[in-house]
Write a protein that holds these residues in place. Structure first.
Motif, PDB file in Angstrom:
ATOM      1  N   CYS A   1      36.802  28.454  59.863  1.00  0.00           N
ATOM      2  CA  CYS A   1      37.512  27.245  59.451  1.00  0.00           C
ATOM      3  C   CYS A   1      38.410  26.732  60.564  1.00  0.00           C
ATOM      4  O   CYS A   1      39.133  27.499  61.193  1.00  0.00           O
ATOM      5  CB  CYS A   1      38.356  27.525  58.207  1.00  0.00           C
TER       6      CYS A   1
ATOM      7  N   ASN B   1      43.296  22.558  59.004  1.00  0.00           N
ATOM      8  CA  ASN B   1      43.258  21.451  58.046  1.00  0.00           C
ATOM      9  C   ASN B   1      41.875  21.196  57.457  1.00  0.00           C
ATOM     10  O   ASN B   1      41.655  20.138  56.854  1.00  0.00           O
ATOM     11  CB  ASN B   1      43.788  20.159  58.688  1.00  0.00           C
ATOM     12  N   ASP B   2      40.959  22.145  57.624  1.00  0.00           N
ATOM     13  CA  ASP B   2      39.633  22.000  57.027  1.00  0.00           C
ATOM     14  C   ASP B   2      39.687  22.568  55.606  1.00  0.00           C
ATOM     15  O   ASP B   2      39.317  23.715  55.350  1.00  0.00           O
ATOM     16  CB  ASP B   2      38.585  22.734  57.869  1.00  0.00           C
ATOM     17  N   ASP B   3      40.173  21.748  54.672  1.00  0.00           N
ATOM     18  CA  ASP B   3      40.381  22.219  53.303  1.00  0.00           C
ATOM     19  C   ASP B   3      39.066  22.588  52.623  1.00  0.00           C
ATOM     20  O   ASP B   3      39.016  23.514  51.801  1.00  0.00           O
ATOM     21  CB  ASP B   3      41.109  21.151  52.483  1.00  0.00           C
TER      22      ASP B   3
ATOM     23  N   THR C   1      38.355  26.282  51.083  1.00  0.00           N
ATOM     24  CA  THR C   1      38.012  26.387  49.668  1.00  0.00           C
ATOM     25  C   THR C   1      36.763  27.235  49.488  1.00  0.00           C
ATOM     26  O   THR C   1      36.686  28.068  48.572  1.00  0.00           O
ATOM     27  CB  THR C   1      37.800  24.988  49.065  1.00  0.00           C
TER      28      THR C   1
ATOM     29  N   SER D   1      39.998  23.560  45.002  1.00  0.00           N
ATOM     30  CA  SER D   1      40.574  23.107  46.266  1.00  0.00           C
ATOM     31  C   SER D   1      41.599  24.124  46.748  1.00  0.00           C
ATOM     32  O   SER D   1      42.258  24.784  45.939  1.00  0.00           O
ATOM     33  CB  SER D   1      41.227  21.728  46.126  1.00  0.00           C
TER      34      SER D   1
ATOM     35  N   LYS E   1      44.569  24.643  50.062  1.00  0.00           N
ATOM     36  CA  LYS E   1      45.264  24.014  51.183  1.00  0.00           C
ATOM     37  C   LYS E   1      46.272  25.008  51.748  1.00  0.00           C
ATOM     38  O   LYS E   1      47.135  25.507  51.027  1.00  0.00           O
ATOM     39  CB  LYS E   1      45.973  22.741  50.734  1.00  0.00           C
ATOM     40  N   TYR E   2      46.132  25.294  53.051  1.00  0.00           N
ATOM     41  CA  TYR E   2      47.009  26.257  53.715  1.00  0.00           C
ATOM     42  C   TYR E   2      47.918  25.540  54.701  1.00  0.00           C
ATOM     43  O   TYR E   2      47.477  24.671  55.452  1.00  0.00           O
ATOM     44  CB  TYR E   2      46.181  27.310  54.447  1.00  0.00           C
TER      45      TYR E   2
END
Length: 248
Positions: free
Chosen positions: A36, A39-41, A45, A101, A103-104
């Motif tokens: 990943c 910002n590659d949600d 996921t 979804s 988000k980190y």
């Protein structure tokens, strides 16, 4: 769980937290390799859904327990107008959850998950006293709660720990915002010491107003169960240090 799968779990778990890590899992074709980017949600996921089933698995070598079915010896709810305890409760349904979804935030070390669950079944013993929103309620005995779809919005706070000169990641705190999307069925036996008219009135109210009742009583139950899932997760995360999967 084999040591190989355990290692894969740890690497994937921390890949979820550190998008730049390159993990070599080609020796295990059952696991898909995801690398990943920040910002590659969508990617994170997919990774979350890869590792989630492993979190639920037992591993006696590291003290990880089976999470579905889950056993809770006691769950306590201490609400403003209602006190309850659930004893010897068995919970099923965590295997039917899917992360929609994820988000980190690397800087803040937080992970936000939006999870859809197909439904839960809880059975055990209860003791309750107080007011269920507008009605007085009291009793103890057998109980069951059966839900359908549930949405769980999870906020995880992460931390770094050092042991024997090595660095590991752990989940420090978890918050959950649960929402029942479909009817919940409450069945509490021996309410009011078996006074049927009073018991039927409370159960009718609870089942007709399932969403309002769920919003009122569910948080202590979900928190107790999710804390147990997090403990399982952390036991796996402690098996692999950061320098084993993060390029140094």
């Amino acid at each position: 769980m084999s040591s190989e799968v355990q290692s894969v779990f740890a690497m994937f778990s921390l890949l979820l937290l550190f998008f730049g890590a390159i993990v070599n899992v080609l020796s295990n074709p059952a696991i898909t390799l995801y690398q990943c980017k920040p910002n590659d949600d969508a990617c994170v996921t997919r990774v979350a859904n890869e590792i989630y089933p492993l979190i639920l698995e037992p591993n006696p070598e590291i003290g990880a327990e089976l999470m579905d079915p889950m056993f809770q010896s006691e769950i306590e709810g201490d609400l403003s107008i209602l006190k309850f305890k659930l004893f010897n409760t068995t919970i099923t349904g965590f295997k039917k959850c899917v992360c929609e979804s994820a988000k980190y935030n690397e800087e803040q070390q937080t992970l936000k998950l939006d999870v859809l669950c197909g439904g839960f079944v809880l059975t055990g013993l209860y003791d309750i006293n107080g007011r269920l929103i507008v009605l007085p309620v009291q009793g103890n005995g057998d109980y069951s709660i059966t839900t359908k779809k549930f949405r769980l919005k999870l906020d995880l706070e992460l931390k770094t720990i050092t042991k024997d000169g090595k660095t590991y990641k752990n989940v420090k705190n978890i918050k959950v915002d649960p929402e029942a999307l479909e009817p919940v069925v409450y069945d509490f036996r021996n309410l009011f010491n078996g006074q049927k008219d009073l018991a039927d009135t409370v159960l009718k109210f609870a089942n007709e107003n399932w969403k309002e009742v769920a919003d009122f009583v569910q948080l202590p139950v979900f928190m107790a169960n999710l804390k147990k899932v997090v403990r399982n997760c952390n036991k796996y995360l402690k098996t692999t240090s950061v320098d084993e999967y993060i390029p140094q």
